[in-house]
Design a protein around this motif. Structure first.
Motif, PDB file in Angstrom:
ATOM      1  N   TYR A  25      -9.949  -0.432   6.249  1.00  0.00           N
ATOM      2  CA  TYR A  25     -10.465   0.767   5.590  1.00  0.00           C
ATOM      3  C   TYR A  25     -10.855   0.757   4.373  1.00  0.00           C
ATOM      4  CZ  TYR A  25      -8.319   3.779   9.381  1.00  0.00           C
ATOM      5  OH  TYR A  25      -8.259   4.226  10.671  1.00  0.00           O
TER       6      TYR A  25
ATOM      7  N   ARG B 114      -4.682 -12.294  13.086  1.00  0.00           N
ATOM      8  CA  ARG B 114      -4.385 -11.912  11.706  1.00  0.00           C
ATOM      9  C   ARG B 114      -5.762 -12.599  10.555  1.00  0.00           C
ATOM     10  NH1 ARG B 114      -2.593  -8.229  11.257  1.00  0.00           N
ATOM     11  NH2 ARG B 114      -0.282  -8.429  11.768  1.00  0.00           N
TER      12      ARG B 114
ATOM     13  N   LYS C 169      -4.740  -2.902   8.284  1.00  0.00           N
ATOM     14  CA  LYS C 169      -5.440  -1.512   8.609  1.00  0.00           C
ATOM     15  C   LYS C 169      -5.899  -1.074   7.124  1.00  0.00           C
ATOM     16  CE  LYS C 169      -5.742   2.276  11.967  1.00  0.00           C
ATOM     17  NZ  LYS C 169      -4.719   3.279  12.662  1.00  0.00           N
ATOM     18  N   SER C 170      -4.893  -0.900   6.474  1.00  0.00           N
ATOM     19  CA  SER C 170      -5.195  -0.454   5.108  1.00  0.00           C
ATOM     20  C   SER C 170      -6.136  -1.130   4.128  1.00  0.00           C
ATOM     21  CB  SER C 170      -4.169  -0.448   4.080  1.00  0.00           C
ATOM     22  OG  SER C 170      -3.293   0.624   4.291  1.00  0.00           O
ATOM     23  N   PHE C 171      -6.179  -2.710   4.465  1.00  0.00           N
ATOM     24  CA  PHE C 171      -7.266  -3.473   3.736  1.00  0.00           C
ATOM     25  C   PHE C 171      -8.542  -3.265   4.702  1.00  0.00           C
ATOM     26  CE2 PHE C 171      -3.526  -6.496   3.359  1.00  0.00           C
ATOM     27  CZ  PHE C 171      -3.115  -5.740   2.083  1.00  0.00           C
TER      28      PHE C 171
ATOM     29  N   SER D 112       3.884 -11.075   4.506  1.00  0.00           N
ATOM     30  CA  SER D 112       4.221  -9.557   4.020  1.00  0.00           C
ATOM     31  C   SER D 112       3.680  -8.353   4.723  1.00  0.00           C
ATOM     32  CB  SER D 112       3.933  -9.558   2.617  1.00  0.00           C
ATOM     33  OG  SER D 112       4.773 -10.483   1.755  1.00  0.00           O
ATOM     34  N   TYR D 113       2.386  -8.794   5.143  1.00  0.00           N
ATOM     35  CA  TYR D 113       1.282  -8.046   5.711  1.00  0.00           C
ATOM     36  C   TYR D 113       1.336  -7.894   7.218  1.00  0.00           C
ATOM     37  CZ  TYR D 113      -0.747  -8.671   1.200  1.00  0.00           C
ATOM     38  OH  TYR D 113      -1.043  -8.884  -0.202  1.00  0.00           O
ATOM     39  N   ARG D 114       1.574  -6.956   7.774  1.00  0.00           N
ATOM     40  CA  ARG D 114       1.583  -6.709   9.276  1.00  0.00           C
ATOM     41  C   ARG D 114       0.447  -5.512   9.650  1.00  0.00           C
ATOM     42  NH1 ARG D 114       6.686  -3.971   9.402  1.00  0.00           N
ATOM     43  NH2 ARG D 114       5.711  -3.432   7.262  1.00  0.00           N
ATOM     44  N   ASP D 115       0.288  -5.204  10.924  1.00  0.00           N
ATOM     45  CA  ASP D 115      -0.663  -4.725  11.522  1.00  0.00           C
ATOM     46  C   ASP D 115      -1.191  -3.346  10.419  1.00  0.00           C
ATOM     47  OD1 ASP D 115      -1.040  -5.952  13.357  1.00  0.00           O
ATOM     48  OD2 ASP D 115      -0.180  -4.887  14.842  1.00  0.00           O
ATOM     49  N   TRP D 116      -0.042  -2.641   9.853  1.00  0.00           N
ATOM     50  CA  TRP D 116       0.103  -1.313   9.230  1.00  0.00           C
ATOM     51  C   TRP D 116      -0.927  -1.773   7.927  1.00  0.00           C
ATOM     52  CZ3 TRP D 116       4.469   2.247   7.075  1.00  0.00           C
ATOM     53  CH2 TRP D 116       3.966   3.644   7.262  1.00  0.00           C
TER      54      TRP D 116
ATOM     55  N   PRO E 160      10.034   0.825   9.901  1.00  0.00           N
ATOM     56  CA  PRO E 160       8.653   0.741   9.970  1.00  0.00           C
ATOM     57  C   PRO E 160       8.077   0.742   8.238  1.00  0.00           C
ATOM     58  CG  PRO E 160       9.396   2.825  10.181  1.00  0.00           C
ATOM     59  CD  PRO E 160      10.609   2.028   9.845  1.00  0.00           C
ATOM     60  N   HIS E 161       8.903   0.130   7.411  1.00  0.00           N
ATOM     61  CA  HIS E 161       8.590   0.018   6.065  1.00  0.00           C
ATOM     62  C   HIS E 161       7.168  -0.632   5.820  1.00  0.00           C
ATOM     63  CE1 HIS E 161      12.129   1.509   4.916  1.00  0.00           C
ATOM     64  NE2 HIS E 161      12.716   0.384   5.230  1.00  0.00           N
ATOM     65  N   TYR E 162       6.364   0.216   4.838  1.00  0.00           N
ATOM     66  CA  TYR E 162       5.197  -0.188   4.300  1.00  0.00           C
ATOM     67  C   TYR E 162       5.362  -1.459   3.201  1.00  0.00           C
ATOM     68  CZ  TYR E 162      -0.082   0.381   3.058  1.00  0.00           C
ATOM     69  OH  TYR E 162      -1.043   0.166   2.700  1.00  0.00           O
ATOM     70  N   TYR E 163       4.692  -2.229   3.056  1.00  0.00           N
ATOM     71  CA  TYR E 163       4.557  -3.305   1.895  1.00  0.00           C
ATOM     72  C   TYR E 163       4.093  -2.693   0.563  1.00  0.00           C
ATOM     73  CZ  TYR E 163       4.527  -7.281  -0.731  1.00  0.00           C
ATOM     74  OH  TYR E 163       4.590  -8.273  -2.050  1.00  0.00           O
TER      75      TYR E 163
END
Lengths: 532, 292
Positions: B87, B264, B83-85, B76-80, B11-14
Motif C-alpha cells: 500500500y 515473499r 501488505k503495508s509496504f 520479521s515481516y509476514r503477510d500483514w 497476530p502481532h504486527y511488527y
C-alpha cells in the motif's frame, strides 16, 4: 507461511528504550510521535502568533511606527506559512498519530520509522523558514520570504535569498506531509481491527483519510510549482516570464491547485472530529454518519477542481470565471450537509457544555460565518470588490482560526484527559474559551467592514478612515494572543497532574479508544480487538 | 462498535525498535537544502555543506535499507506487514504521478494558452502583440517573443530508440518476475541484468541527447518555454530512471545473494512497479514533448 519462523516479531517486551533526549529522537511509538507533533505545533503557534502581533501593533495606527514595509512583508508571509504548515497541519497529524491507532484498534501506525521521519523533518523546515531573519542580522541576505505566503511570480522570481529558503522549506514540509499521509492511508486500510469495515470506521479516521488523499494529490504539485520558481530564479528557465513565452498566471494556477485543497486538508480532520465531540456531549449517536462520509468524499473531489476562484481578478476568460464560480458554490451543498448533520446530532440531546463542547459550538457558528462569507467571495462580480481586501483576511481567519485552530482546541480538550490520564482544569478551560471567542470576533469582525470599505491587505499603512476599526482589531488580537497563554498553562497543568481521568473520560463517549485506560499503555491493541 | 474481545492466536504486527536513522536523515536533508541555497546565492560554504548533507543522506539510507533487508531476511515481516509496504509503495508512486502532472500541466498550459495568448492567436484578442514573430507553430513558437533560435528535438531519432529501450526493459523485468514466481533463479537474474543494462543504455543516450541539444541545436533551459519544459520534464524523468536503476541494482544484488522467494518479494515488486511507472511517464513524454 512464516508462522514457523523463530525470529522475534514481537519486540515490545524486550525493547530497551533509550533514555532522555535520545528516546524522543529515535521513537517509533505513535503516541510519543503524536505528542511531539502536538508540542511542536503549540510552540510554532506561539512563534507565528508573535509575528502577527508585531504586524497588528504596526497596524494599530496609520503611518509607519514600528517597522519598515520590507520587514512587515516578511512577517505576514512567514506568519501564514508557519500557522498553516508548522502549527495547524502538525497539530492535525498529531491527532492522527495519537488517535487513529487507538480508534481503529491498531497496534501502531503502519510504518513507524517513516512516521518518526515525518516528524523530524519539521524542525529543519521551520529553521529554514525563519533562518533568513537571523542571517539578515549578520548581513547575509535581505531577510525572509517577502512575497506573502502565496509567493506569486514575478515578485518571487525577483526576490532575495529568503525565497530560496522558503522553497526548500516547502519541499521538506511536503516530504513530511506525504510520508504522514502514506502512513495514515496504509494504517487505515491495513491495520483496522477485525470486523471494522470501512463504513464502521470512526468518522475522524474518514476525515483524515480524505485529507491524506488530498495531500498526496496536491503537495507534489506545489513542489513542482516552487521547483519551476527555483529554476526561473537561478537556472534561466521562463516558466513565469512572458519574455520566454511563460506566464506569471501559470504560477497562480499551480499554486492554487494545491492551495485550495489545502484549506480542506486543514479542515477535514476537524470535520471528522466534530461529530465525535457533539455526539459525546449530546449523549446521542452521530447523526447521518453515511451522509457525512459521502460529503467528505464529495468535498474532497470538488476541492481539486475549483482553484481559480482565488484569482478571479487575474484576467481569466469568462467561461473559466463562470465554471469556477459555479463549481465553488457547489461545495456549499456537501458542506451544508455536514452542518445539518452536526445540528441534528445535538437535536434533543442531553447536552452539557464542557470546554470541548463549548469550542465545538464556537467552531460551528463561526465556521458558518466563514462559509457564508466564502459564498459571496465565490461570486465573480462581487469578488472584484472583495478581492485582496481585508474582507478576504477576515473570511479565511474565520475558516482557519475559528474552523482550524478552534477545531484543534476542541480536540485537545476532548482528548487531553485520555492522553495524560488527568482531567484538565475545567474553569480555566472555559475562561480560555470565552476569552478566545470574544477576542477573536473583536479582532476579525471589524476586518470585514474595513475590507468592504476598501482597505487592501498586505499593506503596512492605511487611509485615516480605517483607524478606529484597526485599533479595535489590534486590541482584540493582543487579548486573543495573550489568552492563548492560558491554553498552554492548562495543558502544562494537565500533563503535570490533576484529577485522575477514567478510561471512558466522558460518559457519553463511544468508541474503541475509550475502552483503554487513561493514559493508555505505551503499546495498546497489541492484540487487535474484534469489532462486531 | 464498542464490543470487543481478545483474539486467541498471535497476530502481532511488527513495530520496529527505536531508530536514529530518521533523525539523521532529516539532518542530512537540512544540510543538503541549506548548502544548495547558499551555493545558488554564491556563498562559499554552500557546496561543501551540500556534499556533507548528501554524504549523510547516502550513508544513512545505506544503513537504513540494510537494516530493513536484514529484518526482511530474518523473517520479521509476514503477510500483514508485506501488505503495508505494498500500500505504501502504491501511494508513494501516486504522489510521484502528481509531481509529474504539475510539469505536464505546465506544458499544456504554456503551449495551449500562454504562448498563443502572447502571440495574439486567441480570437478574443484579434491583435498580434509581436508582428515580427514569424513561426507561430509549436515547438518553434515555444521560444516566446524574446526568440532565441534553436532547433527542436525530433521524435524519431534517439527518442524513438529510447522508447524502444524502455518498453523492452518493462518487458524484461516482467519476464524476470515470472521467473521469480516459478522459482527460476537463472532467468530471474538474467531478466534483471537485462533491465539494468537497458536502463543504463537509456540514460547514456539521454546524456548524449542533452549534449547534442546544448552544443548543436542551441536548445537550452533558457530557450523559451519549450526549452524549460523539455529539460524539466526529461530531466526529472531521467533522475527517476537513475533512482530506479539504482534500486534495480540493489535488487539484483539481493537476487544474486539468494534473497526473495516466490511468495515473499515485496522489494522486487515495488521496484518493478516503480520501473513501470517511469516507463509510462516516458510514453507521455515521448508523445507530448517529442512527438506532437
Amino acid at each position: 507461511m512464516s508462522q514457523t519462523t523463530t525470529a522475534p516479531h514481537d519486540t515490545h517486551h524486550d525493547t530497551h528504550y533509550p533514555g532522555g533526549i535520545t528516546r524522543w529522537l529515535t521513537t517509533t511509538n505513535h503516541k510519543e510521535i503524536g505528542s511531539m507533533y502536538l508540542i511542536f505545533a503549540l510552540i510554532m503557534f506561539f512563534v507565528g502568533g508573535a509575528m502577527i502581533l508585531a504586524v497588528r501593533a504596526e497596524l494599530f495606527q496609520p503611518g509607519l511606527q514600528l517597522m519598515q514595509p520590507e520587514f512587515f512583508n516578511q512577517l505576514i508571509g512567514i506568519h501564514a506559512l508557519i500557522m498553516i504548515f508548522a502549527a495547524l497541519m502538525p497539530a492535525a497529524t498529531g491527532f492522527a498519530n495519537w488517535q487513529i491507532p487507538l480508534m481503529i484498534g491498531a497496534p501502531d501506525m503502519a510504518l513507524p520509522r517513516i512516521n518518526n521521519l515525518g516528524f523530524w523533518l519539521l524542525p529543519p523546515a521551520a529553521i529554514l523558514l525563519t533562518l533568513p531573519f537571523l542571517l539578515a542580522v549578520f548581513g547575509i541576505g535581505d531577510g525572509a520570504l517577502n512575497t506573502g505566503w502565496t509567493m506569486y511570480a514575478p515578485l518571487s522570481v525577483q526576490g532575495g535569498i529568503g525565497v530560496d529558503f522558503a522553497i526548500f522549506s516547502i519541499h521538506i514540509l511536503g516530504i513530511s506531509s506525504i510520508l504522514g499521509s502514506i502512513n495514515v492511508i496504509v494504517t487505515i486500510f491495513n491495520l483496522r481491527a477485525p470486523g471494522m469495515t470501512m463504513m464502521k470506521l470512526p468518522i475522524f479516521a474518514w476525515g483524515w483519510l480524505i485529507t491524506a488523499f488530498l495531500l498526496i494529490a496536491t503537495i507534489p504539485v506545489l513542489a513542482g510549482a516552487v521547483t519551476m520558481l527555483l529554476t526561473d530564479r537561478h537556472f534561466g528557465t521562463h516558466f513565469f516570464n512572458a519574455a520566454g513565452g511563460g506566464d506569471p498566471i501559470l504560477f497562480q494556477h499551480l499554486f492554487w491547485f494545491f492551495g485550495h485543497p489545502e484549506v480542506y486538508i486543514l479542515l477535514l480532520p476537524l470535520w471528522g472530529l466534530m461529530p465525535h465531540v457533539l455526539a459525546t456531549f449530546s449523549r446521542k449517536p452521530i447523526y447521518g454518519y453515511k451522509a457525512q462520509v459521502y460529503s467528505f468524499i464529495a468535498i474532497g473531489l470538488l476541492s481539486v477542481v475549483v482553484w481559480a476562484h482565488h484569482f478571479f481578478t487575474a484576467g481569466l476568460p469568462v467561461g473559466a470565471l463562470l465554471y469556477f464560480m459555479y463549481s465553488t458554490m457547489a461545495i456549499s451543498l456537501p458542506l451544508a450537509v455536514l452542518f445539518f448533520c452536526w445540528i441534528a446530532t445535538m437535536w434533543k440531546g442531553a447536552m452539557t457544555f464542557e470546554t470541548p463542547m463549548l469550542f465545538a459550538q464556537g467552531f460551528i457558528i463561526m465556521f458558518g460565518v466563514a462559509g457564508l462569507t466564502g459564498l459571496v467571495l465565490a461570486d465573480v462580480a462581487a469578488d472584484a470588490q472583495y478581492h485582496h481586501s481585508y474582507f478576504v483576511i477576515a473570511h479565511f481567519h474565520f475558516a482557519l482560526f475559528a474552523g482550524g485552530i478552534m477545531g484543534v482546541m476542541t480536540g485537545v480538550y476532548y482528548w487531553l484527559p485520555k492522553w495524560t490520564g488527568h482531567m484538565y482544569d475545567e474553569k480555566l478551560g472555559k475562561l480560555h474559551f470565552w476569552l478566545t471567542v470574544i477576542s477573536f470576533n473583536l479582532t476579525f469582525m471589524p476586518q470585514f467592514f474595513v475590507g468592504l470599505a476598501g482597505m487592501p491587505r498586505r499593506i503596512p499603512d492605511y487611509a485615516l478612515q480605517f483607524t478606529e476599526f484597526n485599533a479595535i482589531s489590534t486590541v482584540g488580537s493582543f487579548i486573543l494572543g495573550f489568552s492563548q497563554l492560558i491554553f498552554a498553562w492548562v495543558i502544562y497543568k494537565c500533563i503535570k497532574g490533576g484529577e485522575k481521568a477514567e478510561g471512558r473520560v466522558w460518559e457519553g463517549a463511544d468508541g474503541l479508544e475509550w475502552e483503554l485506560s487513561s493514559p493508555p499503555p505505551l503499546h495498546s491493541w497489541n492484540t487487535p480487538p474484534v469489532v462486531k | 462498535m464498542a464490543h470487543t474481545e481478545a483474539v486467541g492466536h498471535d497476530p502481532h504486527y511488527y513495530v520496529p525498535q527505536p531508530s536514529i536513522y530518521p533523525f539523521i536523515l532529516a539532518g542530512g536533508l537540512f544540510l543538503l537544502a541549506l548548502g544548495f541555497i547558499l551555493f545558488m546565492n554564491n556563498y562559499g560554504a554552500g557546496s561543501w555543506t551540500m556534499i556533507g548533507g548528501a554524504g549523510v543522506i547516502l550513508t544513512v539510507l545505506y544503513r537504513w535499507f540494510g537494516k530493513v533487508i536484514f529484518e526482511s531476511q530474518s523473517g520479521s515481516y509476514r503477510d500483514w506487514e508485506d501488505k503495508s509496504f505494498r500500500y505504501g509503495m502504491i501511494w508513494f508512486i501516486a504522489s510521484e504521478v502528481a509531481f509529474f502532472a504539475a510539469f505536464f500541466g505546465a506544458l499544456f498550459y504554456l503551449r495551449n494558452i500562454s504562448v498563443p495568448d502572447l502571440l495574439g492567436m486567441l480570437p478574443a484578442h484579434g491583435v498580434t502583440l509581436y508582428p515580427d514573430y514569424k513561426d507561430l507553430s509549436w515547438p518553434a513558437s515555444g521560444a516566446g517573443p524574446a526568440a532565441l533560435s534553436f532547433t527542436p528535438m525530433g521524435a524519431w531519432g534517439l527518442p524513438a530508440i529510447n522508447t524502444a529501450l524502455l518498453l523492452t526493459s518493462g518487458a524484461t523485468i516482467t519476464w524476470a518476475h515470472w521467473a521469480l514466481l516459478k522459482n527460476n533463479r537463472k532467468q530471474l537474474n538474467l531478466g534483471l541484468l537485462l533491465t539494468i543494462v537497458l536502463g543504463v543504455l537509456f540514460l547514456s543516450l539521454q546524456a548524449y541527447e542533452y549534449h547534442h541539444a546544448y552544443n548543436e541545436l542551441g536548445l537550452t533551459m533558457g530557450a523559451g518555454v519549450y526549452g524549460a519544459t523539455f529539460f524539466m520534464l526529461t530531466g526529472f524523468h531521467g533522475f527517476h530512471v537513475t533512482l530506479g536503476a539504482i534500486m534495480l541494482m540493489v535488487v539484483y544484488g539481493r537476487c544474486l545473494s539468494g534473497h526473495f522467494t516466490a511468495e515473499r518479494h515485496f522489494a522486487f515488486e515495488g521496484v518493478a512497479w516503480y520501473w513501470h511507472f517511469v516507463d509510462v511517464v516516458w510514453l507521455g513524454l515521448f508523445v507530448f514533448v517529442y512527438w506532437l
